[in-house]
Design a protein around this motif. Structure first.
Motif, PDB file in Angstrom:
ATOM      1  N   MET A   1       0.860  -1.219   0.035  1.00  0.00           N
ATOM      2  CA  MET A   1      -0.050  -0.043   0.044  1.00  0.00           C
ATOM      3  C   MET A   1       1.101   1.372  -0.034  1.00  0.00           C
ATOM      4  SD  MET A   1      -3.392  -0.871   2.388  1.00  0.00           S
ATOM      5  CE  MET A   1      -2.720   0.146   3.688  1.00  0.00           C
ATOM      6  N   ALA A   2       1.048   1.776  -1.108  1.00  0.00           N
ATOM      7  CA  ALA A   2       2.076   2.800  -1.437  1.00  0.00           C
ATOM      8  C   ALA A   2       1.428   4.097  -0.663  1.00  0.00           C
ATOM      9  CB  ALA A   2       2.340   3.278  -2.692  1.00  0.00           C
ATOM     10  N   LEU A   3       1.764   4.265   0.651  1.00  0.00           N
ATOM     11  CA  LEU A   3       1.178   5.629   1.448  1.00  0.00           C
ATOM     12  C   LEU A   3      -0.186   5.744   1.347  1.00  0.00           C
ATOM     13  CD1 LEU A   3       4.376   7.907   0.553  1.00  0.00           C
ATOM     14  CD2 LEU A   3       3.921   6.358   2.440  1.00  0.00           C
ATOM     15  N   VAL A   4      -0.943   4.818   1.143  1.00  0.00           N
ATOM     16  CA  VAL A   4      -2.520   4.903   1.058  1.00  0.00           C
ATOM     17  C   VAL A   4      -2.987   4.228   2.541  1.00  0.00           C
ATOM     18  CG1 VAL A   4      -4.778   4.429   0.279  1.00  0.00           C
ATOM     19  CG2 VAL A   4      -2.720   5.205  -1.331  1.00  0.00           C
ATOM     20  N   THR A   5      -3.441   5.164   3.271  1.00  0.00           N
ATOM     21  CA  THR A   5      -3.891   4.233   4.788  1.00  0.00           C
ATOM     22  C   THR A   5      -5.366   3.620   4.632  1.00  0.00           C
ATOM     23  OG1 THR A   5      -5.046   6.247   5.601  1.00  0.00           O
ATOM     24  CG2 THR A   5      -2.806   6.288   5.820  1.00  0.00           C
ATOM     25  N   THR A   6      -5.643   2.833   5.478  1.00  0.00           N
ATOM     26  CA  THR A   6      -6.883   2.019   5.702  1.00  0.00           C
ATOM     27  C   THR A   6      -7.938   3.042   5.575  1.00  0.00           C
ATOM     28  OG1 THR A   6      -6.630   1.671   8.030  1.00  0.00           O
ATOM     29  CG2 THR A   6      -6.015  -0.218   6.522  1.00  0.00           C
ATOM     30  N   ALA A   7      -7.702   4.193   6.412  1.00  0.00           N
ATOM     31  CA  ALA A   7      -8.889   5.235   6.671  1.00  0.00           C
ATOM     32  C   ALA A   7      -9.162   5.839   5.334  1.00  0.00           C
ATOM     33  CB  ALA A   7      -8.333   6.273   7.681  1.00  0.00           C
ATOM     34  N   GLU A   8      -7.916   6.156   4.587  1.00  0.00           N
ATOM     35  CA  GLU A   8      -8.259   6.769   3.347  1.00  0.00           C
ATOM     36  C   GLU A   8      -9.036   5.701   2.020  1.00  0.00           C
ATOM     37  OE1 GLU A   8      -4.631   9.758   2.621  1.00  0.00           O
ATOM     38  OE2 GLU A   8      -4.203   7.719   2.436  1.00  0.00           O
ATOM     39  N   CYS A  10     -11.032   3.426   3.137  1.00  0.00           N
ATOM     40  CA  CYS A  10     -12.750   3.368   3.645  1.00  0.00           C
ATOM     41  C   CYS A  10     -13.256   4.671   3.235  1.00  0.00           C
ATOM     42  CB  CYS A  10     -12.652   3.400   5.195  1.00  0.00           C
ATOM     43  SG  CYS A  10     -12.069   1.609   5.855  1.00  0.00           S
ATOM     44  N   ASP A  11     -12.558   5.861   3.243  1.00  0.00           N
ATOM     45  CA  ASP A  11     -13.283   6.977   2.991  1.00  0.00           C
ATOM     46  C   ASP A  11     -13.492   7.008   1.354  1.00  0.00           C
ATOM     47  OD1 ASP A  11     -13.196   7.932   5.398  1.00  0.00           O
ATOM     48  OD2 ASP A  11     -11.416   9.251   5.015  1.00  0.00           O
ATOM     49  N   ALA A  12     -12.774   6.347   0.611  1.00  0.00           N
ATOM     50  CA  ALA A  12     -12.737   6.314  -0.916  1.00  0.00           C
ATOM     51  C   ALA A  12     -13.641   5.386  -1.231  1.00  0.00           C
ATOM     52  CB  ALA A  12     -11.425   6.295  -1.639  1.00  0.00           C
ATOM     53  N   ASN A  13     -14.271   4.327  -0.491  1.00  0.00           N
ATOM     54  CA  ASN A  13     -14.895   3.430  -0.987  1.00  0.00           C
ATOM     55  C   ASN A  13     -16.084   2.985  -0.266  1.00  0.00           C
ATOM     56  OD1 ASN A  13     -13.083   1.905  -3.304  1.00  0.00           O
ATOM     57  ND2 ASN A  13     -11.763   2.246  -1.674  1.00  0.00           N
ATOM     58  N   PRO A  14     -17.094   4.024   0.071  1.00  0.00           N
ATOM     59  CA  PRO A  14     -18.279   3.755   0.745  1.00  0.00           C
ATOM     60  C   PRO A  14     -19.056   2.566   0.259  1.00  0.00           C
ATOM     61  CG  PRO A  14     -18.520   5.924  -0.241  1.00  0.00           C
ATOM     62  CD  PRO A  14     -16.963   5.298  -0.563  1.00  0.00           C
ATOM     63  N   GLN A  15     -19.308   2.576  -1.023  1.00  0.00           N
ATOM     64  CA  GLN A  15     -19.972   1.693  -1.564  1.00  0.00           C
ATOM     65  C   GLN A  15     -19.684   0.333  -1.127  1.00  0.00           C
ATOM     66  OE1 GLN A  15     -17.897   3.633  -2.994  1.00  0.00           O
ATOM     67  NE2 GLN A  15     -16.909   2.110  -4.523  1.00  0.00           N
ATOM     68  N   LEU A  16     -18.130  -0.004  -1.321  1.00  0.00           N
ATOM     69  CA  LEU A  16     -17.886  -1.388  -0.959  1.00  0.00           C
ATOM     70  C   LEU A  16     -17.951  -1.759   0.210  1.00  0.00           C
ATOM     71  CD1 LEU A  16     -14.375  -1.454  -2.970  1.00  0.00           C
ATOM     72  CD2 LEU A  16     -16.635  -2.080  -3.696  1.00  0.00           C
ATOM     73  N   LEU A 150      -5.875  -8.596   1.821  1.00  0.00           N
ATOM     74  CA  LEU A 150      -5.812  -7.744   3.321  1.00  0.00           C
ATOM     75  C   LEU A 150      -5.076  -6.613   3.285  1.00  0.00           C
ATOM     76  CD1 LEU A 150      -5.770  -9.263   6.706  1.00  0.00           C
ATOM     77  CD2 LEU A 150      -3.847  -7.684   6.126  1.00  0.00           C
ATOM     78  N   TYR A 151      -5.444  -5.592   4.113  1.00  0.00           N
ATOM     79  CA  TYR A 151      -4.719  -4.336   3.779  1.00  0.00           C
ATOM     80  C   TYR A 151      -4.689  -3.807   5.588  1.00  0.00           C
ATOM     81  CZ  TYR A 151      -5.916  -4.284  -0.859  1.00  0.00           C
ATOM     82  OH  TYR A 151      -6.102  -4.385  -2.441  1.00  0.00           O
ATOM     83  N   THR A 162     -11.437  -8.473  -3.731  1.00  0.00           N
ATOM     84  CA  THR A 162     -10.729  -8.372  -4.663  1.00  0.00           C
ATOM     85  C   THR A 162      -9.617  -7.266  -4.234  1.00  0.00           C
ATOM     86  OG1 THR A 162     -11.798  -6.470  -5.774  1.00  0.00           O
ATOM     87  CG2 THR A 162     -12.486  -8.594  -6.484  1.00  0.00           C
ATOM     88  N   GLU A 163      -8.371  -7.330  -5.001  1.00  0.00           N
ATOM     89  CA  GLU A 163      -7.322  -6.389  -4.711  1.00  0.00           C
ATOM     90  C   GLU A 163      -7.838  -5.007  -5.276  1.00  0.00           C
ATOM     91  OE1 GLU A 163      -2.565  -5.545  -6.366  1.00  0.00           O
ATOM     92  OE2 GLU A 163      -3.860  -7.123  -7.338  1.00  0.00           O
ATOM     93  N   LEU A 164      -7.690  -4.071  -4.535  1.00  0.00           N
ATOM     94  CA  LEU A 164      -8.216  -2.682  -4.703  1.00  0.00           C
ATOM     95  C   LEU A 164      -7.048  -2.071  -5.367  1.00  0.00           C
ATOM     96  CD1 LEU A 164      -9.695  -2.061  -0.896  1.00  0.00           C
ATOM     97  CD2 LEU A 164     -10.753  -2.493  -3.106  1.00  0.00           C
ATOM     98  N   SER A 165      -7.523  -0.942  -6.320  1.00  0.00           N
ATOM     99  CA  SER A 165      -6.549  -0.031  -7.056  1.00  0.00           C
ATOM    100  C   SER A 165      -6.301   1.028  -6.330  1.00  0.00           C
ATOM    101  CB  SER A 165      -6.871   0.116  -8.297  1.00  0.00           C
ATOM    102  OG  SER A 165      -8.310   0.677  -8.425  1.00  0.00           O
ATOM    103  N   LEU A 166      -5.239   1.256  -5.615  1.00  0.00           N
ATOM    104  CA  LEU A 166      -5.006   2.311  -4.707  1.00  0.00           C
ATOM    105  C   LEU A 166      -4.401   3.530  -5.235  1.00  0.00           C
ATOM    106  CD1 LEU A 166      -4.212   0.043  -1.549  1.00  0.00           C
ATOM    107  CD2 LEU A 166      -6.429   1.042  -2.195  1.00  0.00           C
TER     108      LEU A 166
END
Length: 166
Positions: A1-8, A10-16, A150-151, A162-166
């Protein structure tokens, strides 16, 4: 995860999150190892107070995978210790999540791998080789299947179908 946090994530994927394709584990886990942020495809294992299958998995090439072990939440002994974690680091595993206890914390904290566990315990596990590989497990309020992603970071642990495109 290249500097993308789990909080980010979650914020970017509310539909998931609403659909259940992205799930957060309950915050039951302590952070060990030198890699506080890790991610990868999941390999599942279900054991109870026995670490033979855990060791066998970590002897394999990890190829960036994450071993998720349902140890039944047992706090009576450790099912993961320093030697297998060193081996996991050397074999290219990204991380290990244990719904149970670990031991040899100082050794594990020196390894360049991410480890999460409920607690540490000095007693070693049984060596009967009993358990189930590649089966769906439920830990920390979340069902997890082999092959999901897992992240993990210092905010928590996410599971994605599935793998997320972060």
């Amino acid at each position: 995860m290249a500097l993308v946090t789990t909080a980010e994530v979650c914020d970017a994927n509310p539909q998931l999150l609403v659909s259940g394709e992205l799930r957060a584990l309950q915050p039951n886990f302590q952070i060990f190892g030198r890699r506080p942020m890790f991610s990868g495809p999941i390999v599942t294992l279900k054991v109870f107070e026995d670490n033979v299958l855990v060791r066998e998995f970590l002897e394999e090439k990890g190829n960036g995978r994450v071993l998720v072990v349902d140890g039944g939440g047992s706090l009576r002994c450790a099912i993961l210790g320093g030697n297998p974690v060193v081996q996991a680091q050397n074999n290219g595993w990204a991380g290990i999540v244990v719904n149970g206890c670990i031991r040899d914390v100082d050794e594990i904290n020196g390894c360049d791998i991410g480890v999460r566990a409920l607690a540490s315990h000095p007693m070693k596990a049984n060596k009967k080789g009993i358990g189930e590989k590649h089966v769906p497990i439920t830990i920390a309020g979340t069902r997890i299947s082999d092959g999901e992603w897992l992240y993990a970071d210092t905010d928590g642990i996410l599971i994605s179908r599935t793998e997320l495109s972060l």
